[in-house]
Design a protein around this motif. Structure first.
Motif, PDB file in Angstrom:
ATOM      1  N   LEU A 187      62.281 156.028  12.702  1.00 43.35           N
ATOM      2  CA  LEU A 187      61.603 157.317  12.666  1.00 43.35           C
ATOM      3  C   LEU A 187      62.383 158.386  13.423  1.00 43.35           C
ATOM      4  O   LEU A 187      62.513 159.523  12.960  1.00 43.35           O
ATOM      5  CB  LEU A 187      60.192 157.193  13.245  1.00 43.35           C
ATOM      6  N   SER A 188      62.929 158.040  14.582  1.00 41.86           N
ATOM      7  CA  SER A 188      63.670 159.039  15.350  1.00 41.86           C
ATOM      8  C   SER A 188      64.975 159.424  14.654  1.00 41.86           C
ATOM      9  O   SER A 188      65.318 160.607  14.581  1.00 41.86           O
ATOM     10  CB  SER A 188      63.932 158.544  16.767  1.00 41.86           C
ATOM     11  N   LEU A 189      65.716 158.443  14.131  1.00 42.91           N
ATOM     12  CA  LEU A 189      66.959 158.772  13.425  1.00 42.91           C
ATOM     13  C   LEU A 189      66.681 159.518  12.126  1.00 42.91           C
ATOM     14  O   LEU A 189      67.458 160.400  11.736  1.00 42.91           O
ATOM     15  CB  LEU A 189      67.762 157.501  13.149  1.00 42.91           C
ATOM     16  N   GLY A 190      65.588 159.167  11.450  1.00 43.91           N
ATOM     17  CA  GLY A 190      65.217 159.903  10.244  1.00 43.91           C
ATOM     18  C   GLY A 190      64.886 161.353  10.548  1.00 43.91           C
ATOM     19  O   GLY A 190      65.277 162.268   9.825  1.00 43.91           O
ATOM     20  N   GLY A 191      64.156 161.583  11.644  1.00 34.50           N
ATOM     21  CA  GLY A 191      63.838 162.950  12.042  1.00 34.50           C
ATOM     22  C   GLY A 191      65.073 163.741  12.430  1.00 34.50           C
ATOM     23  O   GLY A 191      65.228 164.904  12.052  1.00 34.50           O
ATOM     24  N   MET A 192      65.980 163.090  13.174  1.00 33.40           N
ATOM     25  CA  MET A 192      67.221 163.781  13.559  1.00 33.40           C
ATOM     26  C   MET A 192      68.089 164.096  12.344  1.00 33.40           C
ATOM     27  O   MET A 192      68.682 165.166  12.254  1.00 33.40           O
ATOM     28  CB  MET A 192      67.996 162.944  14.574  1.00 33.40           C
ATOM     29  N   SER A 193      68.176 163.177  11.392  1.00 36.34           N
ATOM     30  CA  SER A 193      68.998 163.442  10.205  1.00 36.34           C
ATOM     31  C   SER A 193      68.393 164.564   9.368  1.00 36.34           C
ATOM     32  O   SER A 193      69.125 165.365   8.782  1.00 36.34           O
ATOM     33  CB  SER A 193      69.175 162.180   9.375  1.00 36.34           C
ATOM     34  N   PHE A 194      67.062 164.645   9.326  1.00 34.24           N
ATOM     35  CA  PHE A 194      66.422 165.748   8.602  1.00 34.24           C
ATOM     36  C   PHE A 194      66.743 167.084   9.264  1.00 34.24           C
ATOM     37  O   PHE A 194      67.054 168.066   8.576  1.00 34.24           O
ATOM     38  CB  PHE A 194      64.907 165.530   8.526  1.00 34.24           C
ATOM     39  N   LEU A 195      66.695 167.131  10.596  1.00 39.71           N
ATOM     40  CA  LEU A 195      67.031 168.376  11.299  1.00 39.71           C
ATOM     41  C   LEU A 195      68.493 168.759  11.084  1.00 39.71           C
ATOM     42  O   LEU A 195      68.818 169.941  10.889  1.00 39.71           O
ATOM     43  CB  LEU A 195      66.725 168.233  12.789  1.00 39.71           C
ATOM     44  N   LEU A 196      69.397 167.786  11.116  1.00 42.62           N
ATOM     45  CA  LEU A 196      70.813 168.083  10.865  1.00 42.62           C
ATOM     46  C   LEU A 196      71.039 168.511   9.420  1.00 42.62           C
ATOM     47  O   LEU A 196      71.907 169.342   9.140  1.00 42.62           O
ATOM     48  CB  LEU A 196      71.673 166.873  11.215  1.00 42.62           C
ATOM     49  N   PHE A 197      70.271 167.952   8.489  1.00 39.23           N
ATOM     50  CA  PHE A 197      70.338 168.365   7.095  1.00 39.23           C
ATOM     51  C   PHE A 197      69.947 169.836   6.954  1.00 39.23           C
ATOM     52  O   PHE A 197      70.613 170.602   6.251  1.00 39.23           O
ATOM     53  CB  PHE A 197      69.416 167.472   6.268  1.00 39.23           C
TER      54      PHE A 197
END
Length: 109
Positions: free
Chosen positions: A80-90
């Motif tokens: 969940l944390s890596l998914g959220g970070m990748s969405f923000l970087l996207f």
């Protein structure tokens, strides 16, 4: 005691009857009825899958954190944390791309 898979169970005769109706509509060329039946079945499946996800994190907390700790919780938290970070970087890539007109070099591989 309720079984968690009750939502996903279907009677044995429902699926063959469904395919028999589809084949009959296809052979007779009645596309409107076939499309209507497929849309109805898709709505039923969407409702079944949406109910299957209800309370997932509540059960995860109750079973794997409170009752008896399981290390799988770490993987869910990490995902969940890596998914959220990748969405923000996207979102950042598109913000920089639209504001400057160029994609950052680190993202242009």
């Amino acid at each position: 005691m309720s079984n968690n898979l009750d939502v996903m169970t279907f009677p044995d005769k429902v699926i063959p009857e469904f395919f028999d109706k589809i084949i009959n509509y296809y052979e007779t060329g009645n596309e409107a009825q076939m499309r209507n039946l497929l849309n109805q079945r898709q709505a039923e499946m969407d409702q079944a899958f949406s109910k299957a996800g209800d309370g997932f994190f509540w059960r995860l907390k109750g079973k794997y954190i409170i009752r008896d700790f399981h290390p799988l919780v770490f993987f869910y938290a990490l995902g969940l944390s890596l998914g959220g970070m990748s969405f923000l970087l996207f979102l950042r890539v598109f913000f920089v791309w639209f504001s400057s007109g160029n994609i950052p070099t680190i993202n242009a591989f």
